[in-house]
Design an enzyme around this catalytic site. Sequence first.
Site, mmCIF file in Angstrom:
data_model
loop_
_atom_site.group_PDB
_atom_site.id
_atom_site.type_symbol
_atom_site.label_atom_id
_atom_site.label_comp_id
_atom_site.label_asym_id
_atom_site.label_seq_id
_atom_site.Cartn_x
_atom_site.Cartn_y
_atom_site.Cartn_z
ATOM 1 N N GLY A 199 -11.138 12.871 25.859
ATOM 2 C CA GLY A 199 -12.360 13.385 26.478
ATOM 3 C C GLY A 199 -12.656 12.607 27.757
ATOM 4 N N ARG A 212 -0.960 18.073 12.882
ATOM 5 C CA ARG A 212 0.228 17.806 13.697
ATOM 6 C C ARG A 212 1.176 16.799 13.053
ATOM 7 N NH1 ARG A 212 -3.039 16.750 19.104
ATOM 8 N NH2 ARG A 212 -4.715 16.609 17.580
ATOM 9 N N LEU A 245 -14.506 8.025 10.984
ATOM 10 C CA LEU A 245 -14.211 9.445 10.763
ATOM 11 C C LEU A 245 -12.726 9.636 10.466
ATOM 12 C CD1 LEU A 245 -16.315 11.143 13.572
ATOM 13 C CD2 LEU A 245 -17.027 10.191 11.369
ATOM 14 N N ASN A 258 23.440 -8.880 -19.769
ATOM 15 C CA ASN A 258 22.083 -9.040 -20.305
ATOM 16 C C ASN A 258 21.568 -7.803 -21.012
ATOM 17 O OD1 ASN A 258 21.982 -7.665 -17.852
ATOM 18 N ND2 ASN A 258 19.879 -8.313 -17.460
ATOM 19 N N GLY A 295 -16.038 19.407 12.912
ATOM 20 C CA GLY A 295 -16.132 18.596 14.120
ATOM 21 C C GLY A 295 -16.672 17.199 13.861
ATOM 22 N N TYR A 319 26.623 -11.756 -11.107
ATOM 23 C CA TYR A 319 25.339 -11.166 -11.467
ATOM 24 C C TYR A 319 24.658 -12.068 -12.483
ATOM 25 C CZ TYR A 319 21.767 -8.368 -13.688
ATOM 26 O OH TYR A 319 20.567 -7.945 -14.196
ATOM 27 N N ALA A 342 -11.707 12.667 8.305
ATOM 28 C CA ALA A 342 -11.612 13.874 7.478
ATOM 29 C C ALA A 342 -10.667 14.917 8.060
ATOM 30 C CB ALA A 342 -12.991 14.489 7.296
ATOM 31 N N GLY A 343 -10.277 14.738 9.322
ATOM 32 C CA GLY A 343 -9.446 15.747 9.992
ATOM 33 C C GLY A 343 -8.185 16.025 9.190
ATOM 34 N N SER A 370 35.527 -18.845 -13.393
ATOM 35 C CA SER A 370 35.552 -17.551 -12.723
ATOM 36 C C SER A 370 35.708 -16.429 -13.732
ATOM 37 C CB SER A 370 36.720 -17.504 -11.737
ATOM 38 O OG SER A 370 36.512 -18.454 -10.730
#
Length: 449
Positions: free
Chosen positions: A142, A14, A7, A387, A74, A367, A9-10, A406
């Site tokens: 519950g 919140r 389940l 590039n 529900g 790079y 679908a709720g 370098s």
Amino acid sequence: MIRAILLAAGKGTRMKSARPKVLHELCGRPMLWFALRALRAAGVDDILVVTNPELQERVGDLGVKGIVQPEQRGTGDAVKIALEALTPHPRGCIIVAYGDMPLVSEAAFEAVRAALTESAGGDAPAAMALVAVKMPLPSNFGRIVREGRNVARIVEARDAAPEELEIDEMNAGIYAFDESELREAIPHLQNDNAQGEYYLTDLVDHFVTHGKRVRPVASRDYVSALGINDRVELARARREMNARLCDRHMRDGVTIVDPETTYLEPELTIGRDTVIYPNTAISRLTEIGDGCTLGPNSRLSNAKIGARVTVSESVVIDSVVGDGTLVGPYAHVRAESVLGEDVRVGNFVEIKKSDLASGVKAGHLAYLGDATVGSETNVGAGTITCNYDGRNKNPTVIGRDAFIGSNSSLVAPVSIGDGALTGAGAVVTHDVAPGERVAGNPARPLPKK
Ligand code: UD1
Ligand code: MG
């Protein structure tokens, strides 16, 4: 025949989110993914998810079918809608669970399924089995109301009397039903309760008053039953899930210096004697060999890392790193790059879609994009593969045993032969032949030695 209804679908109000609740992620996967994984691990492959319209569009990505519950009336109504979509199998077992409990274990599904069909002491098979979990109070779960040793009914926290709220045995939300009994009972549910909803949990009272058996599976593992209703609970569940993932790898021979700041995902492979330092996140389908040193402060996503590799304070994404290679500190390797064995890439070096053969060194401030570099070549500090010409990405090919001085700028497309050399600051706009030495801007051949 064992099938499952999940389940989901709720509205998940919140969460305060545009995204369906069960698609919020923890440890790199939607919470629904974890419940599906546990069901499948328990041998249940035929799963139907009850969805809302937004979730229905996405649920196929998780390899599962969905059915839309048009109105969230529900959990009982959600199961009714799923049953209407499933071909009846009179002697089947149907597992029902909620999509918002990612910590659920396959063992819970197996236990509830076994409890449904076992006939302890010659009992008749049960109509329903459920996981009953001891949990510290207060709690919004519950309550399981017992009469003697038998489960009599479940009362939702919102509908409970004060003395019922003192009960610390909770409905985990993991059930197994005899399919025929479920189909017979579900139309009898009423919505005369605090929320005006059809509660799936009222089936317990229905079965018991009709002389059917409801079997509880007692559990003390309340953490695995925790549902996620808001982002605070999401963060708690993530922490628990992450701790479990770390524990598993530590037990398999990985040293994790600080599990609380090591962020793992479910489908990783990590070799023995690899050590992970703090603030390191490893994600997607990353594979790591034995004896590596990873972190601190690193991110590896979809990376294939060999043995004895070091990645420190660096990022490796969608790339392959060979045995003995050193990445970092402060390197970024990405976009299907391949680093061979014993390569060194560190100190502010970015490697994009490039292939560095074994023994290549690019130690500082470089790079390399769309580049191929032959073995043992040295790439000097500040070297850039230029590039991109404003329209296209162009390749740079550098041979083996080359020396790139370098601050060389290699204007692609360009190739530099084996054993060639570029002087410091060279701007290379034309191909350089094997063994040739060039310098200057634009770079020109140097006199032969
Ligand atoms: C539910 C149980 C409660 C249990 C708790 C465990 C009921 C009535 N109560 O309460 O006994 O202790 O879970 O976490 O079942 N959903 C639908 N359609 C709906 C309503 C809900 O698909 O119309 C889905 C939700 O998306 C969610 C799941 O069912 O995944 C449970 O719903 P939720 O509202 O979270 O129930 P809880 O109040 O947590
Ligand atoms: Mg819930």
